[in-house]
Design an enzyme around this catalytic site. Structure first.
Site, PDB file in Angstrom:
ATOM      1  N   SER A  47     -13.559  -4.475  -0.212  1.00 17.43           N
ATOM      2  CA  SER A  47     -14.550  -3.738  -1.012  1.00 17.43           C
ATOM      3  C   SER A  47     -15.967  -4.158  -0.629  1.00 17.43           C
ATOM      4  CB  SER A  47     -14.312  -3.919  -2.514  1.00 17.43           C
ATOM      5  OG  SER A  47     -13.155  -3.226  -2.908  1.00 17.43           O
ATOM      6  N   PRO A  48     -16.319  -4.045   0.652  1.00 17.00           N
ATOM      7  CA  PRO A  48     -17.622  -4.542   1.110  1.00 17.00           C
ATOM      8  C   PRO A  48     -18.808  -3.743   0.563  1.00 17.00           C
ATOM      9  CG  PRO A  48     -16.517  -3.338   2.868  1.00 17.00           C
ATOM     10  CD  PRO A  48     -15.510  -3.495   1.760  1.00 17.00           C
ATOM     11  N   LEU A  49     -18.553  -2.545   0.035  1.00 18.82           N
ATOM     12  CA  LEU A  49     -19.662  -1.760  -0.535  1.00 18.82           C
ATOM     13  C   LEU A  49     -19.805  -2.039  -2.034  1.00 18.82           C
ATOM     14  CD1 LEU A  49     -18.949   1.628   1.290  1.00 18.82           C
ATOM     15  CD2 LEU A  49     -20.504  -0.199   1.991  1.00 18.82           C
ATOM     16  N   GLU A  97     -20.255   3.021  -9.365  1.00 23.02           N
ATOM     17  CA  GLU A  97     -20.753   2.853 -10.739  1.00 23.02           C
ATOM     18  C   GLU A  97     -22.171   3.379 -10.880  1.00 23.02           C
ATOM     19  OE1 GLU A  97     -20.493  -1.246 -11.977  1.00 23.02           O
ATOM     20  OE2 GLU A  97     -18.326  -1.257 -11.610  1.00 23.02           O
ATOM     21  N   TYR A 157       0.827  -1.204   0.000  1.00 22.01           N
ATOM     22  CA  TYR A 157       0.000   0.000   0.000  1.00 22.01           C
ATOM     23  C   TYR A 157       0.869   1.266   0.000  1.00 22.01           C
ATOM     24  CZ  TYR A 157      -4.039  -3.052   0.960  1.00 22.01           C
ATOM     25  OH  TYR A 157      -5.012  -4.023   0.886  1.00 22.01           O
TER      26      TYR A 157
HETATM   27  N1  LIG Z   1      -6.969  -8.371   0.015  1.00 24.88           N
HETATM   28  C1  LIG Z   1      -7.083  -7.672  -1.104  1.00 24.88           C
HETATM   29  O1  LIG Z   1      -6.730  -8.113  -2.196  1.00 24.88           O
HETATM   30  C2  LIG Z   1      -7.667  -6.288  -1.028  1.00 24.88           C
HETATM   31  C3  LIG Z   1      -8.009  -5.596  -2.211  1.00 24.88           C
HETATM   32  C4  LIG Z   1      -8.562  -4.313  -2.089  1.00 24.88           C
HETATM   33  C5  LIG Z   1      -8.760  -3.756  -0.840  1.00 24.88           C
HETATM   34  N2  LIG Z   1      -8.408  -4.458   0.301  1.00 24.88           N
HETATM   35  C6  LIG Z   1      -8.661  -3.889   1.656  1.00 24.88           C
HETATM   36  O2  LIG Z   1     -10.031  -3.538   1.737  1.00 24.88           O
HETATM   37  C7  LIG Z   1     -10.149  -2.183   2.171  1.00 24.88           C
HETATM   38  C8  LIG Z   1     -11.427  -1.591   1.665  1.00 24.88           C
HETATM   39  O3  LIG Z   1     -11.485  -1.583   0.259  1.00 24.88           O
HETATM   40  P1  LIG Z   1     -12.390  -0.506  -0.513  1.00 24.88           P
HETATM   41  O4  LIG Z   1     -11.838   0.851  -0.270  1.00 24.88           O
HETATM   42  O5  LIG Z   1     -12.536  -0.961  -1.905  1.00 24.88           O
HETATM   43  O6  LIG Z   1     -13.760  -0.685   0.312  1.00 24.88           O
HETATM   44  P2  LIG Z   1     -15.189  -0.041   0.409  1.00 24.88           P
HETATM   45  O7  LIG Z   1     -15.449   0.141   1.866  1.00 24.88           O
HETATM   46  O8  LIG Z   1     -16.124  -0.916  -0.368  1.00 24.88           O
HETATM   47  O9  LIG Z   1     -15.133   1.375  -0.347  1.00 24.88           O
HETATM   48  C9  LIG Z   1     -14.733   2.523   0.357  1.00 24.88           C
HETATM   49  C10 LIG Z   1     -14.711   3.687  -0.596  1.00 24.88           C
HETATM   50  O10 LIG Z   1     -16.062   4.096  -0.887  1.00 24.88           O
HETATM   51  C11 LIG Z   1     -16.132   5.509  -0.701  1.00 24.88           C
HETATM   52  N3  LIG Z   1     -17.507   5.916  -0.375  1.00 24.88           N
HETATM   53  C12 LIG Z   1     -18.274   6.731  -1.138  1.00 24.88           C
HETATM   54  N4  LIG Z   1     -19.460   6.936  -0.584  1.00 24.88           N
HETATM   55  C13 LIG Z   1     -19.491   6.240   0.557  1.00 24.88           C
HETATM   56  C14 LIG Z   1     -20.468   6.061   1.565  1.00 24.88           C
HETATM   57  N5  LIG Z   1     -21.671   6.641   1.535  1.00 24.88           N
HETATM   58  N6  LIG Z   1     -20.156   5.279   2.601  1.00 24.88           N
HETATM   59  C15 LIG Z   1     -18.948   4.690   2.684  1.00 24.88           C
HETATM   60  N7  LIG Z   1     -17.974   4.822   1.748  1.00 24.88           N
HETATM   61  C16 LIG Z   1     -18.243   5.600   0.682  1.00 24.88           C
HETATM   62  C17 LIG Z   1     -15.120   5.809   0.388  1.00 24.88           C
HETATM   63  O11 LIG Z   1     -14.749   7.173   0.319  1.00 24.88           O
HETATM   64  P3  LIG Z   1     -14.257   8.030   1.591  1.00 24.88           P
HETATM   65  O12 LIG Z   1     -12.943   7.456   2.052  1.00 24.88           O
HETATM   66  O13 LIG Z   1     -14.089   9.395   1.021  1.00 24.88           O
HETATM   67  O14 LIG Z   1     -15.329   7.960   2.645  1.00 24.88           O
HETATM   68  C18 LIG Z   1     -13.991   4.866   0.024  1.00 24.88           C
HETATM   69  O15 LIG Z   1     -13.186   5.433  -0.990  1.00 24.88           O
HETATM   70  C19 LIG Z   1      -8.851  -1.514   1.724  1.00 24.88           C
HETATM   71  O16 LIG Z   1      -8.524  -0.375   2.479  1.00 24.88           O
HETATM   72  C20 LIG Z   1      -7.854  -2.629   1.963  1.00 24.88           C
HETATM   73  O17 LIG Z   1      -7.469  -2.650   3.328  1.00 24.88           O
HETATM   74  C21 LIG Z   1      -7.874  -5.701   0.210  1.00 24.88           C
END
Ligand SMILES: NC(=O)c1ccc[n+]([C@@H]2O[C@H](COP(=O)([O-])OP(=O)(O)OC[C@H]3O[C@@H](n4cnc5c(N)ncnc54)[C@H](OP(=O)(O)O)[C@@H]3O)[C@@H](O)[C@H]2O)c1
Length: 291
Positions: free
Chosen positions: A204-206, A212, A50
């Site tokens: 990426s739980p959301l 999109e 990261y």
């Molecule tokens: N193991 C693997 O291969 C792998 C791959 C990818 C990620 N990960 C891990 O998973 C974590 C989460 O991944 P992700 O960032 O894709 O997860 P996510 O929780 O699905 O998405 C979060 C993103 O959505 C945005 N967002 C927009 N509107 C939102 C709302 N109303 N509520 C909440 N969020 C909103 C957030 O922005 P704001 O920050 O501006 O709120 C943030 O950029 C990463 O940090 C990493 O630790 C692991």
């Protein structure tokens, strides 16, 4: 093995805290660490890569600044992905799971995070060239030295886990899982986690919901908006509650760095989504009713 409940139900993903996103200062990261903890989010998800291999060191400095005792938090990190970054002389993106590399990578993570141990080490992605015996040797040495507590994988299929399990116990699998990317509950991944009592984590739980714009997303949005009132919850909370209803007790690794959204995520664990509401959302996401 460290107890399952030593990890928080919501995990803070740190992927975008540094140069891949918000570029937080040391003080901002320290404040966010404290904020997560005050909201019951005590587990932090890292990876060596990261921020182009820079986030862990930034987090380590912020952790000192935060004055949070090490034993109050749990640190997860990953290794194995090698790509071209300023600090690495790689000719091509690849995976490295040789014994010496795994040990070197973990020791570097420990140094950067300013800690003596990782609560959990994950292999970031499966490699076609991985050798179970090489991995087991590294993990055994790291566990014996007290440098890692739990060991798990990320993005592994059940058969890839079975291959490793010939040599070493696998405590966890961190996979992509959300309402809009729900393959893991149909391809055996979550079945394997449940059947073998592993810790399930979802990245990426959301899903695609906030990323999109498509007819499927509009349909989900329509359902979610109705449920917001019923459950007195926000859309992101309902998306998390949908995941957490899965019996694997999967822990969302949330990516938000917005304090208010972190609070909402922490509160989402209290939402009990009704059975039929869960299927209404699934139908909206899949575009058809279940067979
Ligand atoms: N193991 C693997 O291969 C792998 C791959 C990818 C990620 N990960 C891990 O998973 C974590 C989460 O991944 P992700 O960032 O894709 O997860 P996510 O929780 O699905 O998405 C979060 C993103 O959505 C945005 N967002 C927009 N509107 C939102 C709302 N109303 N509520 C909440 N969020 C909103 C957030 O922005 P704001 O920050 O501006 O709120 C943030 O950029 C990463 O940090 C990493 O630790 C692991």
């Amino acid at each position: 093995m460290q107890k399952k409940d030593s990890y928080s139900k919501i995990i803070a993903g740190t992927m975008t805290w540094g140069s891949w996103g918000k570029q937080f200062s040391k003080a901002e990261s320290a404040a966010l660490i404290n904020y997560c903890l005050e909201n019951g989010i005590s587990t932090f998800d890292h990876a060596d890569i990261y921020g182009d291999y820079t986030n862990e060191a930034e987090f380590g400095r912020a952790l000192i600044e935060s004055n949070v005792p090490r034993e109050k938090i749990q640190l997860i990190s990953k290794c194995g992905i090698q790509f071209s970054a300023e600090s690495r002389n790689n000719r091509v993106k690849h995976y490295d799971y040789l014994t010496d590399y795994i040990i070197w990578s973990v020791e570097r993570s420990l140094q950067n995070l300013k800690t003596d141990y990782l609560d959990m080490l994950l292999l970031h992605r499966p490699s076609p060239l991985m050798q179970p015996s090489e991995i087991a040797e590294a993990v055994n040495k790291l566990q014996t030295a007290g440098k890692i507590k739990n060991f798990g994988v990320s993005n592994f299929s059940p058969s890839q886990i079975k291959l490793l399990e010939k040599e070493i116990e696998i405590d966890a699998n961190q996979v992509e899982f959300s309402l809009t990317q729900n393959r893991a509950m149909n391809d055996g991944t979550l079945d394997d986690i449940m059947a073998n009592d592993r810790i399930a984590m979802s990245w990426s739980p959301l899903g695609a919901y906030f990323k999109e714009d498509s007819p499927a997303i509009s349909k989900i949005g329509h359902c979610l908006k109705n449920f917001c009132e019923k459950y007195d919850a926000t859309e992101d909370q309902l998306l998390l509650a949908w995941i957490m209803k899965h019996p694997s007790r999967i822990k969302p690794v949330v990516g938000t760095t917005t304090k208010a959204r972190l609070t909402m995520a922490a509160k989402a664990v209290q939402i009990e989504m009704e059975l039929q509401d869960w299927f209404i959302l699934l139908e909206a996401a899949n575009g058809n009713e279940v067979p």
